[in-house]
Design a protein around this motif. Sequence first.
Motif, PDB file in Angstrom:
ATOM      1  N   LEU A  78      -4.938  74.800  32.083  1.00 57.29           N
ATOM      2  CA  LEU A  78      -3.796  75.380  32.876  1.00 57.29           C
ATOM      3  C   LEU A  78      -4.241  75.929  34.362  1.00 57.29           C
ATOM      4  O   LEU A  78      -3.569  75.966  35.197  1.00 57.29           O
ATOM      5  CB  LEU A  78      -3.007  76.484  32.162  1.00 57.29           C
ATOM      6  CG  LEU A  78      -2.540  76.145  30.830  1.00 57.29           C
ATOM      7  CD1 LEU A  78      -1.878  77.528  30.013  1.00 57.29           C
ATOM      8  CD2 LEU A  78      -1.468  74.914  30.993  1.00 57.29           C
ATOM      9  N   GLU A  79      -5.460  76.461  34.371  1.00 57.06           N
ATOM     10  CA  GLU A  79      -6.259  76.645  35.668  1.00 57.06           C
ATOM     11  C   GLU A  79      -6.374  75.477  36.503  1.00 57.06           C
ATOM     12  O   GLU A  79      -6.348  75.641  37.737  1.00 57.06           O
ATOM     13  CB  GLU A  79      -7.309  77.519  35.433  1.00 57.06           C
ATOM     14  CG  GLU A  79      -7.255  78.759  34.547  1.00 57.06           C
ATOM     15  CD  GLU A  79      -8.403  79.781  34.413  1.00 57.06           C
ATOM     16  OE1 GLU A  79      -9.406  79.577  35.051  1.00 57.06           O
ATOM     17  OE2 GLU A  79      -8.302  80.674  33.531  1.00 57.06           O
ATOM     18  N   ALA A  80      -6.785  74.502  35.750  1.00 54.59           N
ATOM     19  CA  ALA A  80      -6.896  73.027  36.622  1.00 54.59           C
ATOM     20  C   ALA A  80      -5.608  72.693  37.043  1.00 54.59           C
ATOM     21  O   ALA A  80      -5.537  72.127  38.136  1.00 54.59           O
ATOM     22  CB  ALA A  80      -7.535  71.906  35.608  1.00 54.59           C
ATOM     23  N   ARG A  81      -4.431  72.709  36.177  1.00 53.65           N
ATOM     24  CA  ARG A  81      -3.102  72.462  36.645  1.00 53.65           C
ATOM     25  C   ARG A  81      -2.782  73.088  37.928  1.00 53.65           C
ATOM     26  O   ARG A  81      -2.059  72.736  38.727  1.00 53.65           O
ATOM     27  CB  ARG A  81      -2.053  72.831  35.736  1.00 53.65           C
ATOM     28  CG  ARG A  81      -0.711  72.402  36.046  1.00 53.65           C
ATOM     29  CD  ARG A  81       0.232  72.624  34.658  1.00 53.65           C
ATOM     30  NE  ARG A  81      -0.062  71.920  33.342  1.00 53.65           N
ATOM     31  CZ  ARG A  81       0.472  72.214  32.393  1.00 53.65           C
ATOM     32  NH1 ARG A  81       1.580  73.192  32.053  1.00 53.65           N
ATOM     33  NH2 ARG A  81       0.218  71.709  31.212  1.00 53.65           N
ATOM     34  N   LEU A  82      -3.070  74.482  37.981  1.00 50.53           N
ATOM     35  CA  LEU A  82      -2.748  75.303  39.088  1.00 50.53           C
ATOM     36  C   LEU A  82      -3.438  74.642  40.311  1.00 50.53           C
ATOM     37  O   LEU A  82      -2.856  74.687  41.551  1.00 50.53           O
ATOM     38  CB  LEU A  82      -3.107  76.884  38.821  1.00 50.53           C
ATOM     39  CG  LEU A  82      -3.167  77.829  40.152  1.00 50.53           C
ATOM     40  CD1 LEU A  82      -1.788  77.660  40.897  1.00 50.53           C
ATOM     41  CD2 LEU A  82      -3.471  79.027  39.845  1.00 50.53           C
ATOM     42  N   TRP A  83      -4.753  74.339  40.176  1.00 52.69           N
ATOM     43  CA  TRP A  83      -5.346  73.634  41.349  1.00 52.69           C
ATOM     44  C   TRP A  83      -4.748  72.327  41.658  1.00 52.69           C
ATOM     45  O   TRP A  83      -4.756  72.035  42.980  1.00 52.69           O
ATOM     46  CB  TRP A  83      -6.832  73.505  40.915  1.00 52.69           C
ATOM     47  CG  TRP A  83      -7.871  74.474  41.219  1.00 52.69           C
ATOM     48  CD1 TRP A  83      -8.800  75.041  40.535  1.00 52.69           C
ATOM     49  CD2 TRP A  83      -8.096  74.984  42.448  1.00 52.69           C
ATOM     50  NE1 TRP A  83      -9.642  76.010  41.239  1.00 52.69           N
ATOM     51  CE2 TRP A  83      -9.366  75.877  42.380  1.00 52.69           C
ATOM     52  CE3 TRP A  83      -7.648  74.602  43.748  1.00 52.69           C
ATOM     53  CZ2 TRP A  83      -9.799  76.470  43.392  1.00 52.69           C
ATOM     54  CZ3 TRP A  83      -8.335  75.448  45.014  1.00 52.69           C
ATOM     55  CH2 TRP A  83      -9.431  76.509  44.606  1.00 52.69           C
ATOM     56  N   ASN A  84      -4.198  71.780  40.761  1.00 49.66           N
ATOM     57  CA  ASN A  84      -3.390  70.477  41.284  1.00 49.66           C
ATOM     58  C   ASN A  84      -2.483  70.877  41.899  1.00 49.66           C
ATOM     59  O   ASN A  84      -2.077  70.046  42.776  1.00 49.66           O
ATOM     60  CB  ASN A  84      -3.223  69.642  39.771  1.00 49.66           C
ATOM     61  CG  ASN A  84      -2.905  68.167  40.018  1.00 49.66           C
ATOM     62  OD1 ASN A  84      -3.836  67.407  40.329  1.00 49.66           O
ATOM     63  ND2 ASN A  84      -1.722  67.675  39.860  1.00 49.66           N
ATOM     64  N   ASP A  85      -1.675  71.670  41.612  1.00 49.08           N
ATOM     65  CA  ASP A  85      -0.503  71.996  42.102  1.00 49.08           C
ATOM     66  C   ASP A  85      -0.824  72.478  43.746  1.00 49.08           C
ATOM     67  O   ASP A  85      -0.044  72.185  44.648  1.00 49.08           O
ATOM     68  CB  ASP A  85       0.305  73.267  41.655  1.00 49.08           C
ATOM     69  CG  ASP A  85       0.831  72.772  40.109  1.00 49.08           C
ATOM     70  OD1 ASP A  85       1.047  71.287  40.085  1.00 49.08           O
ATOM     71  OD2 ASP A  85       1.281  73.620  39.369  1.00 49.08           O
ATOM     72  N   VAL A  86      -2.124  73.266  43.749  1.00 48.10           N
ATOM     73  CA  VAL A  86      -2.280  73.624  45.373  1.00 48.10           C
ATOM     74  C   VAL A  86      -2.800  72.214  45.978  1.00 48.10           C
ATOM     75  O   VAL A  86      -2.281  72.279  47.106  1.00 48.10           O
ATOM     76  CB  VAL A  86      -3.760  74.679  45.013  1.00 48.10           C
ATOM     77  CG1 VAL A  86      -4.246  74.718  46.548  1.00 48.10           C
ATOM     78  CG2 VAL A  86      -3.227  75.904  44.483  1.00 48.10           C
ATOM     79  N   PHE A  87      -3.258  71.432  45.371  1.00 47.04           N
ATOM     80  CA  PHE A  87      -3.916  70.169  45.837  1.00 47.04           C
ATOM     81  C   PHE A  87      -2.462  69.369  46.515  1.00 47.04           C
ATOM     82  O   PHE A  87      -2.506  68.840  47.864  1.00 47.04           O
ATOM     83  CB  PHE A  87      -4.418  69.378  45.175  1.00 47.04           C
ATOM     84  CG  PHE A  87      -6.078  69.758  44.923  1.00 47.04           C
ATOM     85  CD1 PHE A  87      -6.549  70.931  45.416  1.00 47.04           C
ATOM     86  CD2 PHE A  87      -6.640  69.005  43.911  1.00 47.04           C
ATOM     87  CE1 PHE A  87      -7.895  71.483  45.203  1.00 47.04           C
ATOM     88  CE2 PHE A  87      -7.819  69.565  43.711  1.00 47.04           C
ATOM     89  CZ  PHE A  87      -8.510  70.520  44.296  1.00 47.04           C
ATOM     90  N   CYS A  88      -1.448  69.428  45.766  1.00 47.43           N
ATOM     91  CA  CYS A  88      -0.228  68.587  46.107  1.00 47.43           C
ATOM     92  C   CYS A  88       0.415  69.277  47.227  1.00 47.43           C
ATOM     93  O   CYS A  88       0.951  68.570  48.155  1.00 47.43           O
ATOM     94  CB  CYS A  88       0.469  68.369  44.911  1.00 47.43           C
ATOM     95  SG  CYS A  88      -0.004  67.299  43.443  1.00 47.43           S
ATOM     96  N   LEU A  89       0.635  70.520  47.037  1.00 45.56           N
ATOM     97  CA  LEU A  89       1.363  71.210  48.390  1.00 45.56           C
ATOM     98  C   LEU A  89       0.570  70.984  49.479  1.00 45.56           C
ATOM     99  O   LEU A  89       1.127  70.814  50.592  1.00 45.56           O
ATOM    100  CB  LEU A  89       1.250  72.929  47.779  1.00 45.56           C
ATOM    101  CG  LEU A  89       2.200  73.636  48.938  1.00 45.56           C
ATOM    102  CD1 LEU A  89       2.881  74.877  48.570  1.00 45.56           C
ATOM    103  CD2 LEU A  89       1.146  74.099  50.107  1.00 45.56           C
ATOM    104  N   ALA A  90      -0.772  71.196  49.418  1.00 43.96           N
ATOM    105  CA  ALA A  90      -1.695  71.060  50.817  1.00 43.96           C
ATOM    106  C   ALA A  90      -1.471  69.637  51.283  1.00 43.96           C
ATOM    107  O   ALA A  90      -1.285  69.778  52.653  1.00 43.96           O
ATOM    108  CB  ALA A  90      -3.063  71.279  50.502  1.00 43.96           C
TER     109      ALA A  90
END
Length: 542
Positions: free
Chosen positions: A222-234
């Motif tokens: 779930l912490e990796a999922r958060l990073w992925n969401d950050v990447f997508c937004l960026a």
Amino acid sequence: MATIEKLNQGVSILGNVTEAQKKILTPEATGFIALLHRSFNETRKALLQRRVIRQQEIDKTGTLDFLPETKHIRDNKIWRGAPPAPGLVDRRVEITGPTDRKMVVNALNSNVWTYMADFEDSSAPTWDNMINGQVNLYDAIRKQVDFKQGEKEYKLRTDRVLPTLIARARGWHLEEKHFTVDGEAVSGSLFDFGLYFFHNAQELVKRGTGPYYYLPKMESHLEARLWNDVFCLAQDYIGMPRGTIRGTVLIETITAAFEMDEIIYELREHSSGLNCGRWDYIFSVIKKFRQNPAFVLPDRSAVTMTVPFMDAYVRLLIKTCHARGVHAMGGMAAQIPIKDNKEANDKAMDNVRQDKLREVRAGHDGTWVAHPVLASIASEVFNEHMPTPNQIWNRREDYQVSSNDLLNMNVPGGITEEGIRKNLNIGLGYMEGWLRGVGCVPINYLMEDAATAEVSRSQLWQWCRHGVKTSEGKVVDKSYALKLLHEQADELSSKAQKGNKYQLAARYFEGQVTGEEYADFLTSLLYNEITNVGPAQSAAKL
């Protein structure tokens, strides 16, 4: 889209900003950090609370296992991570180190394939260290990092392609107290990621690579999922195609070891593999099971990569990565050349060679070194045994690893007073350097960082908590631990320069080695000592 002015409302900088640093802390960049904070900080805090709940479950059950709710991800043999990105196909030797200007130049001039520029364990997160590190990487990417120190000039090589740059942001648990949004300190992870990405992503792509990261200290998919969401937004924010960012996840926690497939799955199009963060991993095993006497480990020197639980961790990581088509990176060689003792140096360098030989034969696609001299040894070993750019094709389907294998604490060896004193020296030595703003410290010809200090601290706590008996027959209790601590602190302080911080380090260490209090991280425990929070300045008015 919100205007820059609106994004910067409520953004304050509480650290001094020099003229050189203003090119990093632009209104556009600070507004982007504010956007990341407002979008993701509540999720980050919820995930940190989830860590607390998970620890309570481990304390109660005394064990861990693979997650039943994600079995379908592990069992699905079809899905894959992303193919290697430009500049990340061949990563056989990676050099790591902090982001001071001298290190940046020396690392990029080394005969390696990549340089992991570290805002995390080998950097003490003073405001100047973090911002100047961003300045140095900004300049290095544009090949404007040359400088003169005294009579010596530091210049980037021009005779070959420079190593691919990978930045390591701070872990999810750390904050950047010198930068607040709506009165709240921002995540150190988002701060480091955001500034590096905003200023350099497009420039890196233009130069043939991309915005690449190492992601530390994660404890769940779930912490990796958060990073992925950050990447997508960026990527969406600056109009960059999704999948341009790549993240290599350091498997540094025992909980993450049970979720390797799931972590790669969450990052899929952004995944560039996993890495064996060996010292942090040992720290995590002790930390998570510190209440369980069955997990008491012997002297740190006995906990090698070939003991059962470490060997299982390595084999599972390689098998998982290669099944998903991504890199499986090996661990750190922390040795420093011993210039005044050829026999000792030859032995140390042979230990490096044997460790790298173990890694390449096991199936790793690359490895880490802390010093340029070690790069030639690692390169020689990997070049001989891995003639292809990587060995992702080597599926290692012969590796079978169970939950019991990952938790097999059958580690031969004793607990000695010498081992206790070594742990105290490493912990005190690292903490003293950190309190002076230095994030990696040479001790006994090894480059020690936060991870090795954490192993030392956690072992001492564990031994005292469970009242172990040393090989000499002495029971390790609070009075014994504190006696040795003060002896070592006095000795180190007496030999160091005036104004050293060994006694301050010892005061913090006292509460961490007696089996009573246990801070989540030493870096969090010490952070306020190296913050220099001043009057708030509006980011929009810099």
